[in-house]
Design an enzyme around this catalytic site. Sequence first.
Site, PDB file in Angstrom:
ATOM      1  N   HIS A 174       7.475 -12.134   5.470  1.00  9.82           N
ATOM      2  CA  HIS A 174       8.245 -10.909   5.729  1.00  9.82           C
ATOM      3  C   HIS A 174       9.575 -11.204   6.421  1.00  9.82           C
ATOM      4  O   HIS A 174      10.161 -10.311   7.024  1.00  9.82           O
ATOM      5  CB  HIS A 174       7.444  -9.954   6.625  1.00  9.82           C
ATOM      6  CG  HIS A 174       6.452  -9.084   5.897  1.00  9.82           C
ATOM      7  ND1 HIS A 174       5.414  -9.592   5.166  1.00  9.82           N
ATOM      8  CD2 HIS A 174       6.331  -7.741   5.793  1.00  9.82           C
ATOM      9  CE1 HIS A 174       4.691  -8.594   4.658  1.00  9.82           C
ATOM     10  NE2 HIS A 174       5.231  -7.454   5.027  1.00  9.82           N
ATOM     11  N   GLU A 190       5.500  -2.913  -7.170  1.00 10.34           N
ATOM     12  CA  GLU A 190       6.925  -3.274  -7.206  1.00 10.34           C
ATOM     13  C   GLU A 190       7.428  -3.565  -8.612  1.00 10.34           C
ATOM     14  O   GLU A 190       8.586  -3.275  -8.929  1.00 10.34           O
ATOM     15  CB  GLU A 190       7.202  -4.479  -6.302  1.00 10.34           C
ATOM     16  CG  GLU A 190       7.216  -4.163  -4.806  1.00 10.34           C
ATOM     17  CD  GLU A 190       5.832  -4.114  -4.195  1.00 10.34           C
ATOM     18  OE1 GLU A 190       4.851  -4.429  -4.911  1.00 10.34           O
ATOM     19  OE2 GLU A 190       5.712  -3.755  -3.010  1.00 10.34           O
TER      20      GLU A 190
HETATM   21  C1  LIG Z   1       3.799  -6.533  -2.291  1.00 12.43           C
HETATM   22  C2  LIG Z   1       3.847  -5.737  -1.061  1.00 12.43           C
HETATM   23  N1  LIG Z   1       4.340  -4.485  -1.102  1.00 12.43           N
HETATM   24  C3  LIG Z   1       4.402  -3.728   0.008  1.00 12.43           C
HETATM   25  C4  LIG Z   1       3.971  -4.221   1.204  1.00 12.43           C
HETATM   26  C5  LIG Z   1       4.097  -3.414   2.475  1.00 12.43           C
HETATM   27  N2  LIG Z   1       2.780  -2.953   2.890  1.00 12.43           N
HETATM   28  C6  LIG Z   1       2.039  -3.632   3.765  1.00 12.43           C
HETATM   29  S1  LIG Z   1       0.545  -2.973   3.989  1.00 12.43           S
HETATM   30  C7  LIG Z   1       0.871  -1.729   2.907  1.00 12.43           C
HETATM   31  C8  LIG Z   1      -0.153  -0.690   2.630  1.00 12.43           C
HETATM   32  C9  LIG Z   1      -1.392  -1.285   2.078  1.00 12.43           C
HETATM   33  O1  LIG Z   1      -2.310  -0.276   1.855  1.00 12.43           O
HETATM   34  P1  LIG Z   1      -3.804  -0.611   1.466  1.00 12.43           P
HETATM   35  O2  LIG Z   1      -3.826  -1.602   0.380  1.00 12.43           O
HETATM   36  O3  LIG Z   1      -4.507   0.662   1.245  1.00 12.43           O
HETATM   37  O4  LIG Z   1      -4.370  -1.365   2.753  1.00 12.43           O
HETATM   38  P2  LIG Z   1      -4.626  -0.777   4.206  1.00 12.43           P
HETATM   39  O5  LIG Z   1      -3.374  -0.985   4.996  1.00 12.43           O
HETATM   40  O6  LIG Z   1      -4.990   0.642   4.101  1.00 12.43           O
HETATM   41  O7  LIG Z   1      -5.721  -1.630   4.753  1.00 12.43           O
HETATM   42  C10 LIG Z   1       2.149  -1.847   2.386  1.00 12.43           C
HETATM   43  C11 LIG Z   1       2.779  -0.940   1.445  1.00 12.43           C
HETATM   44  C12 LIG Z   1       3.477  -5.544   1.218  1.00 12.43           C
HETATM   45  N3  LIG Z   1       3.069  -6.126   2.357  1.00 12.43           N
HETATM   46  N4  LIG Z   1       3.411  -6.269   0.085  1.00 12.43           N
END
Ligand SMILES: Cc1ncc(C[n+]2csc(CCOP(=O)(O)OP(=O)(O)O)c2C)c(N)n1
Lengths: 337, 324
Positions: free
Chosen positions: A140, A71
């Site tokens: 959230h 971000e």
């Molecule tokens: C700072 C922030 N940005 C975006 C999100 C929205 N978000 C939640 S999970 C996710 C994907 C995370 O991917 P990864 O780190 O690969 O974990 P996985 O879900 O694959 O376990 C996103 C973009 C968030 N929760 N926090």
Amino acid sequence: MTIKTYREAIIEAMILEMKRDEKVFVIGEDISGGRGCDDFDGEAAGGPMGLTQGLWDEFGAQRVIDTPISETAIMGAAAGAALSGLRPIAELMFSDFFGVCFDQIYNQAAKFRFMYGDQGATPLVIRTMIGAGIGCGPQHSQSPYSIFANIPGLKVVTPSNPYDAKGLLISSIRDNDPVIFCEHKALLGMDGEVPDESYEVPLGKGKILKEGNDISIVAIGQMVGVVQNCIKNLEKKGISAEIIDPRSLSPFDDEMVYDSVEKTGRLLVLDESNPVCSFGSWITSMVSEEVFSSLKAPTKVLTPPHCPVPAAPNLEAAYLPDVETIISASENLKNYT
Amino acid sequence: MQLSKDKLLDAYTRMKKIRVFEETMRDEFAKGTVPAFIHLYIGQEAIASGICIELNDNDTIASTHRGHGHCLAKNSDLERMTMEIFCRADGLCEGKGGSMHIADLSVGMLGANAIVGANAPIAVGAALRQRVMGENLVSAAFIGDGASNQGAVFEAMNLASVLKLPVLFVFENNGYAEFTGVDYHCGGGDIAGRAEGFGMPSYKLDGSDFFAVQEAAAEAVERARRGDGPSAIECYAKRWYGHFEGDPQHYRTKEELEAIRKDSDPLKIFRQKVEEAGLVESGDLDAIDKDLLSQVTNAVEKAKNSPLPNVEELTTNVYEKGSY
Ligand SMILES: Cc1ncc(C[n+]2csc(CCOP(=O)(O)OP(=O)(O)O)c2C)c(N)n1
Ligand SMILES: [Mg+2]
């Protein structure tokens, strides 16, 4: 006129502005989803809430830019792009994530015009989702618009319905200062009449949703719908409420509120932010300073309590101001002697 | 494979518990009994288990939105954790956190986290106990492939490296960040390699192989306890289900989903290895299966029948009781 959802209205505003001005582009997470990878040719994701659906297919990866989860880089790049002549619409998926990237918004984008002697504009829109009510938990569900509105240089918009969402977003994109456009997650599926063509709803102009004589009720974002559900009950109790949706908090239509309070003599504000230094408390303080002699009762702000948004559904329901609280607060103001 | 039979049974128990728990949560979510979105850990069981089996209760972990597996592998209280997912009064967080915020400080589980990447500096902070108090401890952060792109993660790695802190940066590369593939979002494509750039040893391994994870963890933990600083362990293991329950997964194919289940099932792989090597009888594992199923079923029933928080509790726990 066509009936569209709040979500569709937002998407339509972006499409119209992207067609009108090639400098307008969208940047954010999960906008294209798998579409970013070479070996995938399905539909682009359009973000987890579908708020950019269809954009990638219409405008392609050049102007619909999917990013890593970074971000600070997204907001900073958008700020830099705006300072350099582009017109970015940057998506901050949940407003809670401003915690990750606030420097770029607060110390950078918001201050460029002032610090740099008005040499250039920063026509940046940050679209972000706010609000409690659908079980998203403490990180959230927040509504930090009072924090945004506190910052000189930022404009802050809080659409409460599909028509305003479209018109306000178009105005925000055309605006030459950074705008934080707060989309309420509980309203995304809300229906309403939305003209197909392009139109602006100006920033800084509130709307009187219903005229009344006994009490002025200013409601922000999701609270607008809640207060509309109170109208019948208030009338039954003999309370004629004037209902104002300010639509944007910064700039704020203070004249509309003063005029209303001069007529009704009473003010109730419904605000979803934390109570301490809430935007609602700012409205009441301005009213006390400017039209004190018109007041027949103390001003009143209803917000959630001073605590984070809880996960448990029954606690979350108790967290938000509800119809009963609004009615009893209105009665108290009406009966104040 | 130098592990004792007890440790092998422990490993299997941790992994299987996650599997049974998450399959049960999936059913419950489908029935509509779970009050919020849940992100399932199935497919990645060997990662949390292989790391946490090398940790003790004094060691800490900082988890993610996909945190159920980390909680269970760190031996968080099963019943109170389940209650938290159902947002009940007796849940670990008294119903205020829910699935994405489960914490059990009593076993060093410093919380699931709904801000992607935020847990990495928190794990580093816990590791400061070694430097400040001379404590013997190790702290691990679980970090998704998507989260690996957050500035907070890079800053945390650099700080841990500069201060030589006992941290394990465990990168769980499950192929996707929400709907976006790692091929797209990860510049350079080498998450462990980036960690090396900060001066720490790194591992890249098959995250569906418990033994690969556990061996790397054992080395990294030993190094950290010695005071030789952080390590990074990148584990590949695709998640079996959607980003959250209800995700239609338009971004990947049926063939991919079938292939992961067939070729990369951490439990199947583990069972095959230990049974073929004659280390454990299949009857022992079957008994564990049966026991876990009843533990989890009971925990879920108990959670669903336990009360929601009292509405008067809405404003408690914001500050220390009596201080505000
Ligand atoms: C700072 C922030 N940005 C975006 C999100 C929205 N978000 C939640 S999970 C996710 C994907 C995370 O991917 P990864 O780190 O690969 O974990 P996985 O879900 O694959 O376990 C996103 C973009 C968030 N929760 N926090
Ligand atoms: Mg991932």
